[in-house]
Design a protein around this motif. Structure first.
Motif, PDB file in Angstrom:
ATOM      1  N   THR A 343       0.822  -1.211   0.000  1.00  0.00           N
ATOM      2  CA  THR A 343       0.000   0.000   0.000  1.00  0.00           C
ATOM      3  C   THR A 343       0.852   1.256   0.000  1.00  0.00           C
ATOM      4  O   THR A 343       0.586   2.217  -0.745  1.00  0.00           O
ATOM      5  N   GLY A 347       2.078   2.146  -4.735  1.00  0.00           N
ATOM      6  CA  GLY A 347       0.864   2.793  -5.221  1.00  0.00           C
ATOM      7  C   GLY A 347       0.890   3.132  -6.692  1.00  0.00           C
ATOM      8  O   GLY A 347      -0.161   3.206  -7.338  1.00  0.00           O
ATOM      9  N   LEU A 352      -4.643   0.172  -6.379  1.00  0.00           N
ATOM     10  CA  LEU A 352      -4.882   0.280  -4.935  1.00  0.00           C
ATOM     11  C   LEU A 352      -6.331  -0.021  -4.565  1.00  0.00           C
ATOM     12  O   LEU A 352      -6.598  -0.488  -3.449  1.00  0.00           O
ATOM     13  N   ALA A 356      -7.230  -2.860  -1.867  1.00  0.00           N
ATOM     14  CA  ALA A 356      -8.105  -2.684  -0.704  1.00  0.00           C
ATOM     15  C   ALA A 356      -9.101  -3.831  -0.605  1.00  0.00           C
ATOM     16  O   ALA A 356      -9.385  -4.352   0.491  1.00  0.00           O
ATOM     17  N   ARG A 359      -7.144  -6.854   0.616  1.00  0.00           N
ATOM     18  CA  ARG A 359      -6.893  -6.763   2.061  1.00  0.00           C
ATOM     19  C   ARG A 359      -8.159  -7.141   2.837  1.00  0.00           C
ATOM     20  O   ARG A 359      -8.084  -7.919   3.806  1.00  0.00           O
TER      21      ARG A 359
END
Length: 370
Positions: A343, A347, A352, A356, A359
């Motif tokens: 992250t 980037g 990203l 997310a 994650r």
């Protein structure tokens, strides 16, 4: 006398113990293995047994001249103390002279032997031991591991023969894995390959699992999940042609070695294109998982909109897999640290928004309810 490893190495498991009374040969063997394994060397058998009994290695390389002359059966002693750890006996005479004693150990190597023969023997015994443990798993876990490793190993033979893979066989091999992912029941499969010595297989299975889980999380089903699992298993098959000393080099690759390593992508693509029934998505995963959004990836230097969502997903999973893989020269990074690094530092290279989602997927998979 035993040679101690540097303090930083004590946190890593000793994989191969070398017991050899001859100092020159002992160090020569250790030097030949350190690119592949953590190694501890011992001059005396009794000293090795005392040191290793509490923390058995994965394999013992035992030279017959290091065996004690008196005191019963040393091989039986090693078997008892090391709890079934595979033992390779090395000797400076014809193996036939051992007679029935040749069967006391798991393998015998007659000096002089080639480095490649030694490494192949060690790797085979390590994997045989790990795969034997799969027999204790529930049938669907065992089937997933057994079918994927058999398919992966079969591809190596097909590449050597110049014959195309049969895509249906790959999807069938990945079927139990897709079922496990769809049922959020895949952790046993990932744990099952810990300690397996075929790094390319372990990494590819982890990518196949996490990539198909990623797809499941965003709502993909059926053939789409099968494509992701198959693409993950096949994404690095070009590495089967990369020399071991480059693939497993502990330090930074020089320019020539880096070029050799990066050649695994076009080699993967060239081989996969031999299969007429291969879905385009599988080829995209293999061709673009090292591309970056900022155009600094390889082999095509693609960027931005040139990378579709499948390539972006594969890149994230491959990077995460590489960071959290255990290698001979590094401890695995924790998932949390890997995600933070990706992250904060990548980037410009990866998507990203998808990261997310990835994650959140891992956090959800880590909860007891999942």
């Amino acid at each position: 006398m035993a040679t101690a490893m540097p303090a930083a190495e004590h946190s890593r498991k000793i994989l191969v113990a070398v017991i050899d009374a001859h100092p020159g040969h002992r160090q020569q063997v250790a030097a030949a293995l350190t690119s592949f394994y953590q190694v501890a060397v011992y001059e005396r058998f009794d000293q090795a047994m005392e040191s290793l009994a509490g923390t058995p290695p994965c394999v013992v390389l035992l030279d017959e001249k290091a065996l004690p002359r008196l005191g019963g059966d040393p091989i039986a002693t090693a078997r008892r103390l090391l709890k079934g750890v595979p033992i390779i006996r090395t000797l400076a005479r014809p193996i036939q002279q051992l007679g029935s004693a040749a069967y006391d150990t798991d393998a015998c190597l007659e000096k002089p032997y080639r480095r490649s023969t030694l490494i192949k023997t060690i790797s085979g015994l390590v994997n045989k031991s790990v795969e034997a443990g799969w027999e204790t798993l529930a049938p669907h876990y065992k089937e997933s591991l057994r079918r994927t490793v058999d398919s992966f190993n079969n591809i190596s033979d097909l590449i050597d023969k110049g014959e195309p893979l049969v895509y249906q066989e790959i999807t069938e091999a990945c079927g139990p894995l897709v079922d496990a992912v769809s049922n959020h029941d895949f952790k046993v499969i990932l744990n099952g390959v810990k300690g397996h010595d075929n790094y390319s297989y372990v990494h590819s299975l982890r990518v196949a699992t996490l990539l198909s889980l990623f797809g499941h999380t965003i709502g993909l089903k059926g053939d789409d999940l099968s494509l992701l699992a198959s693409g993950g298993l096949l994404h690095d098959i070009g590495k089967m042609t990369i020399p071991h000393e480059v693939l497993n080099k502990p330090g930074r690759l020089d320019d020539g070695e880096l070029q050799v390593m990066r050649s695994h992508v076009p080699k993967s693509v060239d081989y996969l294109q031999l299969c007429d029934s291969l879905p385009k998505g599988v080829l995209t995963i293999a061709a673009q998982h090292h591309e970056k959004l900022d155009g600094r990836g390889y082999p095509g230097g693609l960027k931005g909109s040139q990378l579709n969502e499948l390539a972006r997903m594969a890149s994230i999973v491959d990077i995460f897999g590489a960071l959290t893989d255990r290698r001979v020269y590094k401890e695995p990074m924790s998932p949390e640290d890997a995600l933070t690094m990706m992250t904060e530092r990548m980037g410009d290279e990866i998507d990203l928004a998808l990261l997310a989602l990835f994650r959140a997927m891992l956090l959800d998979a880590a909860t007891p309810s999942a």
